[in-house]
Motif scaffolding. Structure first.
Motif, PDB file in Angstrom:
ATOM      1  N   VAL A 115       0.839  -1.209   0.000  1.00 18.04           N
ATOM      2  CA  VAL A 115       0.000   0.000   0.000  1.00 18.04           C
ATOM      3  C   VAL A 115       0.871   1.255   0.000  1.00 18.04           C
ATOM      4  O   VAL A 115       1.977   1.260   0.543  1.00 18.04           O
ATOM      5  CB  VAL A 115      -0.969   0.038   1.213  1.00 18.04           C
ATOM      6  N   THR A 116       0.348   2.293  -0.590  1.00 18.66           N
ATOM      7  CA  THR A 116       1.069   3.569  -0.620  1.00 18.66           C
ATOM      8  C   THR A 116       1.010   4.178   0.777  1.00 18.66           C
ATOM      9  O   THR A 116      -0.077   4.441   1.303  1.00 18.66           O
ATOM     10  CB  THR A 116       0.388   4.565  -1.591  1.00 18.66           C
ATOM     11  N   ALA A 117       2.181   4.386   1.394  1.00 19.80           N
ATOM     12  CA  ALA A 117       2.217   5.021   2.721  1.00 19.80           C
ATOM     13  C   ALA A 117       2.381   6.526   2.555  1.00 19.80           C
ATOM     14  O   ALA A 117       1.866   7.308   3.357  1.00 19.80           O
ATOM     15  CB  ALA A 117       3.362   4.450   3.547  1.00 19.80           C
ATOM     16  N   GLY A 118       3.114   6.935   1.523  1.00 20.98           N
ATOM     17  CA  GLY A 118       3.313   8.368   1.313  1.00 20.98           C
ATOM     18  C   GLY A 118       3.977   8.658  -0.010  1.00 20.98           C
ATOM     19  O   GLY A 118       4.651   7.800  -0.597  1.00 20.98           O
ATOM     20  N   SER A 157      13.666  -0.636   3.713  1.00 22.86           N
ATOM     21  CA  SER A 157      13.994  -0.646   5.154  1.00 22.86           C
ATOM     22  C   SER A 157      13.589  -2.022   5.666  1.00 22.86           C
ATOM     23  O   SER A 157      14.084  -3.010   5.161  1.00 22.86           O
ATOM     24  CB  SER A 157      13.247   0.457   5.902  1.00 22.86           C
ATOM     25  N   ARG A 158      12.638  -2.077   6.626  1.00 21.64           N
ATOM     26  CA  ARG A 158      12.202  -3.406   7.084  1.00 21.64           C
ATOM     27  C   ARG A 158      10.942  -3.837   6.336  1.00 21.64           C
ATOM     28  O   ARG A 158      10.940  -4.836   5.632  1.00 21.64           O
ATOM     29  CB  ARG A 158      11.962  -3.396   8.604  1.00 21.64           C
ATOM     30  N   THR A 159       9.903  -3.001   6.488  1.00 20.43           N
ATOM     31  CA  THR A 159       8.626  -3.343   5.835  1.00 20.43           C
ATOM     32  C   THR A 159       8.292  -2.374   4.698  1.00 20.43           C
ATOM     33  O   THR A 159       7.322  -2.577   3.982  1.00 20.43           O
ATOM     34  CB  THR A 159       7.466  -3.309   6.862  1.00 20.43           C
ATOM     35  N   SER A 160       9.098  -1.301   4.583  1.00 16.32           N
ATOM     36  CA  SER A 160       8.786  -0.268   3.592  1.00 16.32           C
ATOM     37  C   SER A 160       9.797  -0.269   2.449  1.00 16.32           C
ATOM     38  O   SER A 160      10.952  -0.672   2.618  1.00 16.32           O
ATOM     39  CB  SER A 160       8.724   1.114   4.245  1.00 16.32           C
ATOM     40  N   THR A 219       6.678   5.916  -0.980  1.00 16.01           N
ATOM     41  CA  THR A 219       6.952   4.820  -0.047  1.00 16.01           C
ATOM     42  C   THR A 219       5.768   3.869  -0.008  1.00 16.01           C
ATOM     43  O   THR A 219       4.621   4.309   0.129  1.00 16.01           O
ATOM     44  CB  THR A 219       7.220   5.359   1.373  1.00 16.01           C
ATOM     45  N   VAL A 256       4.325   0.117   1.772  1.00 21.94           N
ATOM     46  CA  VAL A 256       4.528  -0.804   2.892  1.00 21.94           C
ATOM     47  C   VAL A 256       3.877  -2.139   2.524  1.00 21.94           C
ATOM     48  O   VAL A 256       2.735  -2.176   2.036  1.00 21.94           O
ATOM     49  CB  VAL A 256       3.931  -0.216   4.194  1.00 21.94           C
ATOM     50  N   LEU A 294       2.095  -5.611   3.341  1.00 19.39           N
ATOM     51  CA  LEU A 294       1.182  -6.101   4.378  1.00 19.39           C
ATOM     52  C   LEU A 294       1.072  -7.624   4.324  1.00 19.39           C
ATOM     53  O   LEU A 294       1.089  -8.212   3.247  1.00 19.39           O
ATOM     54  CB  LEU A 294      -0.215  -5.486   4.180  1.00 19.39           C
ATOM     55  N   PRO A 343       1.976  -4.555   8.693  1.00 18.71           N
ATOM     56  CA  PRO A 343       3.256  -4.422   7.987  1.00 18.71           C
ATOM     57  C   PRO A 343       4.139  -5.651   8.226  1.00 18.71           C
ATOM     58  O   PRO A 343       4.197  -6.157   9.346  1.00 18.71           O
ATOM     59  CB  PRO A 343       3.871  -3.163   8.620  1.00 18.71           C
ATOM     60  N   ARG A 347      13.404  11.496   6.863  1.00 17.22           N
ATOM     61  CA  ARG A 347      11.960  11.443   7.119  1.00 17.22           C
ATOM     62  C   ARG A 347      11.669  10.874   8.502  1.00 17.22           C
ATOM     63  O   ARG A 347      10.848  11.402   9.247  1.00 17.22           O
ATOM     64  CB  ARG A 347      11.260  10.598   6.046  1.00 17.22           C
ATOM     65  N   LYS A 348      12.399   9.807   8.878  1.00 16.89           N
ATOM     66  CA  LYS A 348      12.164   9.179  10.180  1.00 16.89           C
ATOM     67  C   LYS A 348      12.563  10.132  11.315  1.00 16.89           C
ATOM     68  O   LYS A 348      11.878  10.216  12.330  1.00 16.89           O
ATOM     69  CB  LYS A 348      12.923   7.848  10.277  1.00 16.89           C
TER      70      LYS A 348
HETATM   71  C1  LIG Z   1       1.095   2.435   5.657  1.00 15.96           C
HETATM   72  C2  LIG Z   1       0.578   1.737   6.909  1.00 15.96           C
HETATM   73  C3  LIG Z   1       0.383   0.259   6.619  1.00 15.96           C
HETATM   74  C4  LIG Z   1       1.638   1.882   7.994  1.00 15.96           C
HETATM   75  O1  LIG Z   1       1.108   1.303   9.136  1.00 15.96           O
HETATM   76  P1  LIG Z   1       1.675   1.661  10.602  1.00 15.96           P
HETATM   77  O2  LIG Z   1       0.887   0.933  11.608  1.00 15.96           O
HETATM   78  O3  LIG Z   1       1.848   3.128  10.713  1.00 15.96           O
HETATM   79  O4  LIG Z   1       3.051   0.938  10.534  1.00 15.96           O
HETATM   80  P2  LIG Z   1       4.389   1.163  11.323  1.00 15.96           P
HETATM   81  O5  LIG Z   1       4.410   2.377  12.186  1.00 15.96           O
HETATM   82  O6  LIG Z   1       4.692  -0.165  11.967  1.00 15.96           O
HETATM   83  O7  LIG Z   1       5.408   1.393  10.128  1.00 15.96           O
HETATM   84  C5  LIG Z   1       5.595   0.410   9.138  1.00 15.96           C
HETATM   85  C6  LIG Z   1       6.505   0.978   8.084  1.00 15.96           C
HETATM   86  O8  LIG Z   1       5.802   2.004   7.386  1.00 15.96           O
HETATM   87  C7  LIG Z   1       6.612   3.156   7.314  1.00 15.96           C
HETATM   88  N1  LIG Z   1       5.723   4.308   7.296  1.00 15.96           N
HETATM   89  C8  LIG Z   1       4.668   4.521   8.094  1.00 15.96           C
HETATM   90  N2  LIG Z   1       4.093   5.693   7.770  1.00 15.96           N
HETATM   91  C9  LIG Z   1       4.811   6.205   6.734  1.00 15.96           C
HETATM   92  C10 LIG Z   1       4.705   7.394   5.954  1.00 15.96           C
HETATM   93  N3  LIG Z   1       3.769   8.291   6.155  1.00 15.96           N
HETATM   94  N4  LIG Z   1       5.595   7.593   4.978  1.00 15.96           N
HETATM   95  C11 LIG Z   1       6.546   6.676   4.732  1.00 15.96           C
HETATM   96  N5  LIG Z   1       6.700   5.522   5.446  1.00 15.96           N
HETATM   97  C12 LIG Z   1       5.838   5.313   6.430  1.00 15.96           C
HETATM   98  C13 LIG Z   1       7.473   3.088   8.581  1.00 15.96           C
HETATM   99  O9  LIG Z   1       8.626   3.883   8.445  1.00 15.96           O
HETATM  100  C14 LIG Z   1       7.774   1.607   8.645  1.00 15.96           C
HETATM  101  O10 LIG Z   1       8.826   1.307   7.760  1.00 15.96           O
HETATM  102  P3  LIG Z   1       9.984   0.231   8.109  1.00 15.96           P
HETATM  103  O11 LIG Z   1       9.325  -0.988   8.703  1.00 15.96           O
HETATM  104  O12 LIG Z   1      10.588  -0.104   6.782  1.00 15.96           O
HETATM  105  O13 LIG Z   1      10.947   0.888   9.036  1.00 15.96           O
HETATM  106  C15 LIG Z   1      -0.774   2.365   7.420  1.00 15.96           C
HETATM  107  O14 LIG Z   1      -0.546   3.700   7.797  1.00 15.96           O
HETATM  108  C16 LIG Z   1      -1.873   2.299   6.367  1.00 15.96           C
HETATM  109  O15 LIG Z   1      -2.533   1.271   6.196  1.00 15.96           O
HETATM  110  N6  LIG Z   1      -2.097   3.419   5.645  1.00 15.96           N
HETATM  111  C17 LIG Z   1      -3.109   3.449   4.587  1.00 15.96           C
HETATM  112  C18 LIG Z   1      -2.523   2.966   3.274  1.00 15.96           C
HETATM  113  C19 LIG Z   1      -3.452   3.242   2.120  1.00 15.96           C
HETATM  114  O16 LIG Z   1      -4.631   3.016   2.239  1.00 15.96           O
HETATM  115  N7  LIG Z   1      -2.877   3.745   1.014  1.00 15.96           N
HETATM  116  C20 LIG Z   1      -3.642   4.204  -0.103  1.00 15.96           C
HETATM  117  C21 LIG Z   1      -4.180   3.142  -0.964  1.00 15.96           C
HETATM  118  S1  LIG Z   1      -3.024   1.909  -1.474  1.00 15.96           S
END
Ligand SMILES: CC(C)(COP(=O)(O)OP(=O)(O)OC[C@H]1O[C@@H](n2cnc3c(N)ncnc32)[C@H](O)[C@@H]1OP(=O)(O)O)[C@@H](O)C(=O)NCCC(=O)NCCS
Length: 160
Positions: free
Chosen positions: A57-60, A86-89, A115, A117, A119, A125, A152-153
């Motif tokens: 999924v797109t995180a950002g 990274s780990r999950t991203s 970025t 992530v 799932l 993640p 960013r982190k």
């Molecule tokens: C992306 C998502 C899975 C992260 O979940 P979370 O519970 O915040 O996860 P965590 O805090 O454990 O972080 C997991 C990884 O995501 C990364 N991450 C979380 N938020 C981020 C952001 N805004 N930008 C970039 N990376 C991000 C973390 O750095 C971490 O990376 P790493 O494991 O490689 O170090 C969650 O926020 C989500 O489901 N968002 C909606 C996604 C979505 O619907 N996208 C649009 C449609 S595809």
């Protein structure tokens, strides 16, 4: 099926091609930015998915720069590859090139970093395979992406 064996950026890279139609343009006769962004997200998402072989999924969208307009009728070539893991991203770099249909003249129109992530089955993640840059260009992109991810982190930590 997921697989944690290291992969090169070339193994998951994606190239797509679109044609800008009139309904995808803004009032100035050039491609609407939102359309280009959706093509970028889709192409980058496929590269991330090919790397991790999971739901990605797109995180950002960390950066997007529109360097040159794209006109109605132009071909749009979108190239995406995983720069860094990274780990999950995964950070995916995207380059958008416009191509004039009659002359073949190309221009870099847009660049972006996104970025994704990975799932697991429970929508949590999950760790993805490491990335192994091979070429000098891939190594340069990896080093730059590593700096962006670190910054960013750190920023996120400061803001909390
Ligand atoms: C992306 C998502 C899975 C992260 O979940 P979370 O519970 O915040 O996860 P965590 O805090 O454990 O972080 C997991 C990884 O995501 C990364 N991450 C979380 N938020 C981020 C952001 N805004 N930008 C970039 N990376 C991000 C973390 O750095 C971490 O990376 P790493 O494991 O490689 O170090 C969650 O926020 C989500 O489901 N968002 C909606 C996604 C979505 O619907 N996208 C649009 C449609 S595809």
């Amino acid at each position: 099926m997921s697989d944690l064996k290291p992969k090169t950026p070339g193994e998951s890279a994606v190239e797509t091609r679109y044609l800008v139609m009139p309904h995808q343009a803004n009032p100035y006769g050039t491609a609407f930015g939102g359309v280009i962004m959706s093509w970028i997200d889709m192409t980058a998402g496929m590269a991330a998915q090919r790397h991790c072989r999971r739901e990605a999924v797109t995180a950002g969208i960390d950066s997007i720069v529109f360097k040159a307009p794209i006109r109605i009728g132009d071909h749009v070539v979108i190239k995406a590859s995983v720069n860094y893991v990274s780990r999950t991203s995964m950070e995916v770099g995207v380059r958008v090139v416009s191509e004039a249909p009659y002359t073949g003249k190309q221009a870099v129109a847009t660049k972006a970093h996104l970025t994704f992530v990975a799932l697991d089955e429970n929508k949590e993640p999950t760790a993805v395979a490491p990335i192994e840059p091979e070429t000098e260009e891939e190594k340069r992109r990896y080093a730059n992406a590593q700096m962006r991810v670190k910054a960013r982190k750190e920023l996120l930590k400061k803001m909390q």
